[in-house]
Design a protein around this motif. Structure first.
Motif, PDB file in Angstrom:
ATOM      1  N   LEU A   1       0.804  -1.223   0.000  1.00  0.00           N
ATOM      2  CA  LEU A   1       0.000   0.000   0.000  1.00  0.00           C
ATOM      3  C   LEU A   1       0.837   1.274   0.000  1.00  0.00           C
ATOM      4  O   LEU A   1       0.391   2.299  -0.512  1.00  0.00           O
ATOM      5  CB  LEU A   1      -0.957  -0.003   1.198  1.00  0.00           C
ATOM      6  CG  LEU A   1      -2.060  -1.056   1.134  1.00  0.00           C
ATOM      7  CD1 LEU A   1      -2.902  -1.020   2.401  1.00  0.00           C
ATOM      8  CD2 LEU A   1      -2.932  -0.866  -0.102  1.00  0.00           C
TER       9      LEU A   1
ATOM     10  N   CYS B   1       1.292   1.901  -3.662  1.00  0.00           N
ATOM     11  CA  CYS B   1       0.087   1.944  -4.503  1.00  0.00           C
ATOM     12  C   CYS B   1      -0.322   3.390  -4.786  1.00  0.00           C
ATOM     13  O   CYS B   1      -0.383   4.221  -3.876  1.00  0.00           O
ATOM     14  CB  CYS B   1      -1.044   1.202  -3.787  1.00  0.00           C
ATOM     15  SG  CYS B   1      -2.603   1.175  -4.707  1.00  0.00           S
TER      16      CYS B   1
ATOM     17  N   PHE C   1      -9.612  -7.906  -6.345  1.00  0.00           N
ATOM     18  CA  PHE C   1      -9.247  -6.593  -5.802  1.00  0.00           C
ATOM     19  C   PHE C   1     -10.469  -5.689  -5.717  1.00  0.00           C
ATOM     20  O   PHE C   1     -11.308  -5.681  -6.614  1.00  0.00           O
ATOM     21  CB  PHE C   1      -8.182  -5.934  -6.685  1.00  0.00           C
ATOM     22  CG  PHE C   1      -6.930  -6.759  -6.822  1.00  0.00           C
ATOM     23  CD1 PHE C   1      -5.971  -6.771  -5.834  1.00  0.00           C
ATOM     24  CD2 PHE C   1      -6.718  -7.531  -7.949  1.00  0.00           C
ATOM     25  CE1 PHE C   1      -4.821  -7.535  -5.959  1.00  0.00           C
ATOM     26  CE2 PHE C   1      -5.572  -8.304  -8.087  1.00  0.00           C
ATOM     27  CZ  PHE C   1      -4.618  -8.299  -7.090  1.00  0.00           C
ATOM     28  N   GLN C   2     -10.533  -4.907  -4.634  1.00  0.00           N
ATOM     29  CA  GLN C   2     -11.626  -3.949  -4.472  1.00  0.00           C
ATOM     30  C   GLN C   2     -11.114  -2.734  -3.711  1.00  0.00           C
ATOM     31  O   GLN C   2     -10.083  -2.795  -3.045  1.00  0.00           O
ATOM     32  CB  GLN C   2     -12.799  -4.575  -3.726  1.00  0.00           C
ATOM     33  CG  GLN C   2     -12.508  -4.893  -2.269  1.00  0.00           C
ATOM     34  CD  GLN C   2     -13.681  -5.574  -1.579  1.00  0.00           C
ATOM     35  OE1 GLN C   2     -14.680  -5.877  -2.192  1.00  0.00           O
ATOM     36  NE2 GLN C   2     -13.541  -5.820  -0.281  1.00  0.00           N
TER      37      GLN C   2
ATOM     38  N   ASN D   1     -11.602  -0.386  -0.600  1.00  0.00           N
ATOM     39  CA  ASN D   1     -12.290  -0.487   0.683  1.00  0.00           C
ATOM     40  C   ASN D   1     -12.849   0.869   1.108  1.00  0.00           C
ATOM     41  O   ASN D   1     -12.645   1.879   0.431  1.00  0.00           O
ATOM     42  CB  ASN D   1     -11.385  -1.113   1.760  1.00  0.00           C
ATOM     43  CG  ASN D   1     -10.198  -0.248   2.126  1.00  0.00           C
ATOM     44  OD1 ASN D   1     -10.172   0.956   1.907  1.00  0.00           O
ATOM     45  ND2 ASN D   1      -9.180  -0.873   2.690  1.00  0.00           N
TER      46      ASN D   1
ATOM     47  N   TYR E   1      -8.561   2.571   0.067  1.00  0.00           N
ATOM     48  CA  TYR E   1      -7.384   1.813  -0.344  1.00  0.00           C
ATOM     49  C   TYR E   1      -7.815   0.549  -1.076  1.00  0.00           C
ATOM     50  O   TYR E   1      -8.871  -0.007  -0.811  1.00  0.00           O
ATOM     51  CB  TYR E   1      -6.525   1.417   0.862  1.00  0.00           C
ATOM     52  CG  TYR E   1      -5.906   2.591   1.562  1.00  0.00           C
ATOM     53  CD1 TYR E   1      -4.766   3.201   1.046  1.00  0.00           C
ATOM     54  CD2 TYR E   1      -6.465   3.104   2.722  1.00  0.00           C
ATOM     55  CE1 TYR E   1      -4.191   4.297   1.676  1.00  0.00           C
ATOM     56  CE2 TYR E   1      -5.904   4.192   3.364  1.00  0.00           C
ATOM     57  CZ  TYR E   1      -4.758   4.789   2.841  1.00  0.00           C
ATOM     58  OH  TYR E   1      -4.212   5.859   3.458  1.00  0.00           O
ATOM     59  N   VAL E   2      -6.952   0.087  -1.968  1.00  0.00           N
ATOM     60  CA  VAL E   2      -7.210  -1.172  -2.654  1.00  0.00           C
ATOM     61  C   VAL E   2      -6.902  -2.305  -1.685  1.00  0.00           C
ATOM     62  O   VAL E   2      -5.911  -2.257  -0.958  1.00  0.00           O
ATOM     63  CB  VAL E   2      -6.334  -1.295  -3.924  1.00  0.00           C
ATOM     64  CG1 VAL E   2      -6.526  -2.653  -4.579  1.00  0.00           C
ATOM     65  CG2 VAL E   2      -6.659  -0.185  -4.902  1.00  0.00           C
ATOM     66  N   GLU E   3      -7.773  -3.318  -1.674  1.00  0.00           N
ATOM     67  CA  GLU E   3      -7.532  -4.474  -0.817  1.00  0.00           C
ATOM     68  C   GLU E   3      -7.805  -5.759  -1.591  1.00  0.00           C
ATOM     69  O   GLU E   3      -8.500  -5.743  -2.602  1.00  0.00           O
ATOM     70  CB  GLU E   3      -8.383  -4.419   0.441  1.00  0.00           C
ATOM     71  CG  GLU E   3      -9.859  -4.566   0.206  1.00  0.00           C
ATOM     72  CD  GLU E   3     -10.684  -4.477   1.492  1.00  0.00           C
ATOM     73  OE1 GLU E   3     -10.126  -4.216   2.565  1.00  0.00           O
ATOM     74  OE2 GLU E   3     -11.904  -4.667   1.388  1.00  0.00           O
ATOM     75  N   VAL E   4      -7.251  -6.842  -1.066  1.00  0.00           N
ATOM     76  CA  VAL E   4      -7.452  -8.168  -1.639  1.00  0.00           C
ATOM     77  C   VAL E   4      -8.665  -8.785  -0.949  1.00  0.00           C
ATOM     78  O   VAL E   4      -8.744  -8.809   0.279  1.00  0.00           O
ATOM     79  CB  VAL E   4      -6.203  -9.050  -1.433  1.00  0.00           C
ATOM     80  CG1 VAL E   4      -6.446 -10.463  -1.927  1.00  0.00           C
ATOM     81  CG2 VAL E   4      -5.003  -8.436  -2.140  1.00  0.00           C
TER      82      VAL E   4
ATOM     83  N   ASP F   1     -10.873 -11.666   0.483  1.00  0.00           N
ATOM     84  CA  ASP F   1     -10.534 -12.947   1.098  1.00  0.00           C
ATOM     85  C   ASP F   1     -11.240 -14.084   0.357  1.00  0.00           C
ATOM     86  O   ASP F   1     -12.458 -14.201   0.405  1.00  0.00           O
ATOM     87  CB  ASP F   1     -10.947 -12.925   2.574  1.00  0.00           C
ATOM     88  CG  ASP F   1     -10.423 -14.114   3.339  1.00  0.00           C
ATOM     89  OD1 ASP F   1      -9.425 -14.718   2.898  1.00  0.00           O
ATOM     90  OD2 ASP F   1     -11.017 -14.449   4.382  1.00  0.00           O
TER      91      ASP F   1
END
Length: 65
Positions: A8, A11, A25-26, A28, A32-35, A37
């Motif tokens: 991050l 990023c 990926f989305q 949040n 921030y971009v997050e993976v 689960d």
């Protein structure tokens, strides 16, 4: 299991990874971009996101179950 990681601090929030691989990926609520689960990640799609990331902040982390 291979899990995608996002550095991050590098990023730039270009959202290319989200466009290429929205199942993984989305963005949040903190902006921030997050993976997401998942039990298993689509390797070809994540590799495409890694390839297209302009700052190379996405990588694979190998976790053992």
């Amino acid at each position: 299991m291979k899990v995608p990681l996002i550095e991050l601090s590098e990023c730039i929030l270009c959202e290319v990874c989200i466009d290429v691989c929205p199942s993984v990926f989305q963005m949040n609520t903190a902006g921030y971009v997050e993976v997401i689960d998942l039990d298993e990640y689509p390797e070809a799609e994540v590799d495409e996101a890694i390839k297209n990331c302009p700052v190379d902040c996405i990588s694979w982390d190998n976790h053992s179950n």
